[in-house]
Design an enzyme around this catalytic site. Sequence first.
Site, short mmCIF file in Angstrom:
data_model
loop_
_atom_site.label_atom_id
_atom_site.label_comp_id
_atom_site.label_asym_id
_atom_site.label_seq_id
_atom_site.Cartn_x
_atom_site.Cartn_y
_atom_site.Cartn_z
CG HIS A 181 -1.82 -1.17 1.30
ND1 HIS A 181 -2.35 -1.65 2.47
CD2 HIS A 181 -2.29 -2.00 0.32
CE1 HIS A 181 -3.11 -2.71 2.23
NE2 HIS A 181 -3.07 -2.95 0.94
C1 FAD Z 1 0.44 -7.52 -4.78
C2 FAD Z 1 -0.50 -6.40 -4.46
C3 FAD Z 1 -1.64 -6.65 -3.68
C4 FAD Z 1 -2.52 -5.62 -3.38
N1 FAD Z 1 -3.69 -5.93 -2.76
C5 FAD Z 1 -4.65 -4.96 -2.65
C6 FAD Z 1 -5.97 -5.29 -2.23
O1 FAD Z 1 -6.31 -6.46 -2.01
N2 FAD Z 1 -6.87 -4.27 -2.13
C7 FAD Z 1 -6.55 -2.98 -2.40
O2 FAD Z 1 -7.39 -2.08 -2.23
N3 FAD Z 1 -5.30 -2.65 -2.80
C8 FAD Z 1 -4.37 -3.61 -2.97
N4 FAD Z 1 -3.15 -3.30 -3.49
C9 FAD Z 1 -2.85 -1.89 -3.76
C10 FAD Z 1 -3.62 -1.29 -4.93
O3 FAD Z 1 -3.79 -2.22 -5.96
C11 FAD Z 1 -2.86 -0.05 -5.41
O4 FAD Z 1 -2.74 0.84 -4.31
C12 FAD Z 1 -3.54 0.68 -6.54
O5 FAD Z 1 -3.79 -0.20 -7.61
C13 FAD Z 1 -2.65 1.85 -6.98
O6 FAD Z 1 -3.18 2.47 -8.10
P1 FAD Z 1 -2.32 3.54 -8.92
O7 FAD Z 1 -3.19 4.01 -10.01
O8 FAD Z 1 -1.77 4.52 -7.95
O9 FAD Z 1 -1.06 2.73 -9.47
P2 FAD Z 1 -1.01 1.42 -10.37
O10 FAD Z 1 -2.33 0.74 -10.40
O11 FAD Z 1 0.16 0.64 -9.92
O12 FAD Z 1 -0.80 1.99 -11.83
C14 FAD Z 1 0.38 2.59 -12.32
C15 FAD Z 1 0.52 2.21 -13.77
O13 FAD Z 1 1.47 3.06 -14.38
C16 FAD Z 1 2.33 2.29 -15.20
N5 FAD Z 1 3.61 3.01 -15.30
C17 FAD Z 1 4.44 3.33 -14.29
N6 FAD Z 1 5.51 3.99 -14.75
C18 FAD Z 1 5.34 4.12 -16.08
C19 FAD Z 1 6.12 4.72 -17.10
N7 FAD Z 1 7.27 5.33 -16.85
N8 FAD Z 1 5.66 4.66 -18.37
C20 FAD Z 1 4.46 4.07 -18.65
N9 FAD Z 1 3.70 3.47 -17.71
C21 FAD Z 1 4.13 3.51 -16.43
C22 FAD Z 1 2.44 0.98 -14.44
O14 FAD Z 1 2.92 -0.06 -15.26
C23 FAD Z 1 1.03 0.79 -13.96
O15 FAD Z 1 0.23 0.11 -14.91
C24 FAD Z 1 -2.24 -4.30 -3.82
C25 FAD Z 1 -1.11 -4.04 -4.59
C26 FAD Z 1 -0.26 -5.08 -4.93
C27 FAD Z 1 0.94 -4.78 -5.79
#
Ligand code: FAD
Length: 548
Positions: free
Chosen positions: A473
């Site tokens: 997280h």
């Molecule tokens: C193993 C795991 C288990 C989890 N379990 C839970 C759960 O059960 N419940 C829950 O609520 N949360 C859970 N989480 C956390 C939750 O999924 C994340 O907090 C949430 O998805 C974050 O969203 P975001 O949009 O901030 O980032 P992300 O969803 O990580 O999206 C970022 C995206 O940007 C892309 N990216 C990054 N840098 C670049 C770049 N330079 N160029 C192009 N693309 C790029 C990445 O590839 C990714 O697709 C978990 C996370 C993980 C990893």
Amino acid sequence: MMETFDYVIIGAGSAGSVLTNRLSEDASTRICVLEAGPRDWHPYIHLPAGFIKTFHMKSVNWAYNQEPGPWTGGRSIYAPRGKTLGGSSSINGHIYNRGQRQDFDTWAQLGNRGWGYPDVLPYFKRLERRVGEGDETYRGREGNLTVTTMDWKDPLCEAFMEGAVSLGIPKNKDYNGAIQEGVSYCQRTIQNGLRMSAAKAFLHPARKRGNVDVRTHAHVTSIIFEGKRAVGVRYLRGGKGGVPVEVRANKEVILSGGAYNSPQLLQLSGVGSPDRLQSHGIEVRHALPGVGEGLQDHYAPRSVARVKNIRTINELRRGLNLWVEALKWATTRRGLLSLSPTMVYCFWHSGETTESSDLQLTFTPASYKEGVQGELEDEPGMTVASWQQRPESRGYVRVRSADPLAPPIIQTNYLVEELDRRVVVAGMKLARRLLQSAPLAPYYAYEDFPGPNVQSDDEFLAAATERGTTTFHPGCTCRMGPVDAKWAVVDDQLRVHGLQGLRVVDASVMPRMISANLNASTLMIADKASDMIRGRVAMEAVKFPEMA
Ligand SMILES: Cc1cc2nc3c(=O)[nH]c(=O)nc-3n(C[C@H](O)[C@H](O)[C@H](O)COP(=O)(O)OP(=O)(O)OC[C@H]3O[C@@H](n4cnc5c(N)ncnc54)[C@H](O)[C@@H]3O)c2cc1C
């Protein structure tokens, strides 16, 4: 000629998927979405139990390693992150948990207008299609994101919940409703035995609209500025070793790379602490010392007991049992393969703070080698993970070098604040009491970790240091706050302070860690941001009776 869009979104993760969906509702708007990872075709993404495989699968996972911290016993803790359409929501544990009212009210109190609980609740509701129990004041029924309740009724889970009740922890029908406190089966983003990632709920439907151009294997290496205005981005088509390409944004560049990659990309683009950037030979575009600083995460030791007189998931996933389960999934979409890594949620007080419940505990009738998710043990086991909901410790994400393909330095500084150590120890003690409760006694053989030799607070703390892991997280690395707050990176419209045409929209803008897993609130942030970007009036705040 350079390709030009209205918006360029960096990252098709949880936030990027929601943004793409909402912004593309305006048919004349053209959107380019750049995602470093591949399409989300792999079956392990969609099969809920595939979690255990994607956890280490480098083709869809950034698979970072954190720096050892002062309280991690010299260990470098593994930090998976999704790298595919849907981002981390395509590899996460499916849990749907919003957090407490107080979490968002605190964001507002820090000077962020429009982010209190009554303001954000309408967005949580708009996003979801809750299937099952839920008070309409809190729950939505018409959104794209299906939220169901765990449907595997397991005797060990039932006994664990009875054990919690025997300790005075009430059952709670809906921890995403009026009150979080209590124990219950968890709510999940799973529909008909398949993962409901942000890509499935929001990105894929938007792609059908025709004004969205989603490019995979597109690793963004920097944001292009003209003066203080972001006008486009550079990316490598095909990722490492690929062809450099530039795209332009007429209106805005939106950074949704997640809590590790968003601050890294800002720094690579010359936005951050001037001294640090210069030390890596990065030209300073805009001094903003808060970029990457303030990282928070939940730190969880996992207590494990050996089990007798009943089968646990450890045995069910082997040999003939697995075939039976595979058949069950194929015919009914239920059973072992439709399961999330945790099944029961429990929210309670440590007694260390006077605020609302500050502990989150999860129960699973399974156990992992070395207590780390990824590989199940052979002998029957059950696990209680426990963590502090609102840690005070903060770390950072900093570039390792000017190389955009090098992983960033991730230092979470788990447990550096004394309160965090006390609450984590209290959580482990509660985990022990829960595992040793009378209703679980018929199945409880003995405690494997931390083990009977661990009795004093110092011994519990030593055990936590030895075996605690991330709960995945990370947040708070591009914090939202007023311009005069020296830690703030974006304002309450999520615009980067001092720059134009650039917003950060993802888990990194959270000013302070919330009492929840972060997917639900990240989706909410993106939905709320979409109204800001489109210039629409924010949804009407919920009026609770006591506010009338
Ligand atoms: C193993 C795991 C288990 C989890 N379990 C839970 C759960 O059960 N419940 C829950 O609520 N949360 C859970 N989480 C956390 C939750 O999924 C994340 O907090 C949430 O998805 C974050 O969203 P975001 O949009 O901030 O980032 P992300 O969803 O990580 O999206 C970022 C995206 O940007 C892309 N990216 C990054 N840098 C670049 C770049 N330079 N160029 C192009 N693309 C790029 C990445 O590839 C990714 O697709 C978990 C996370 C993980 C990893």
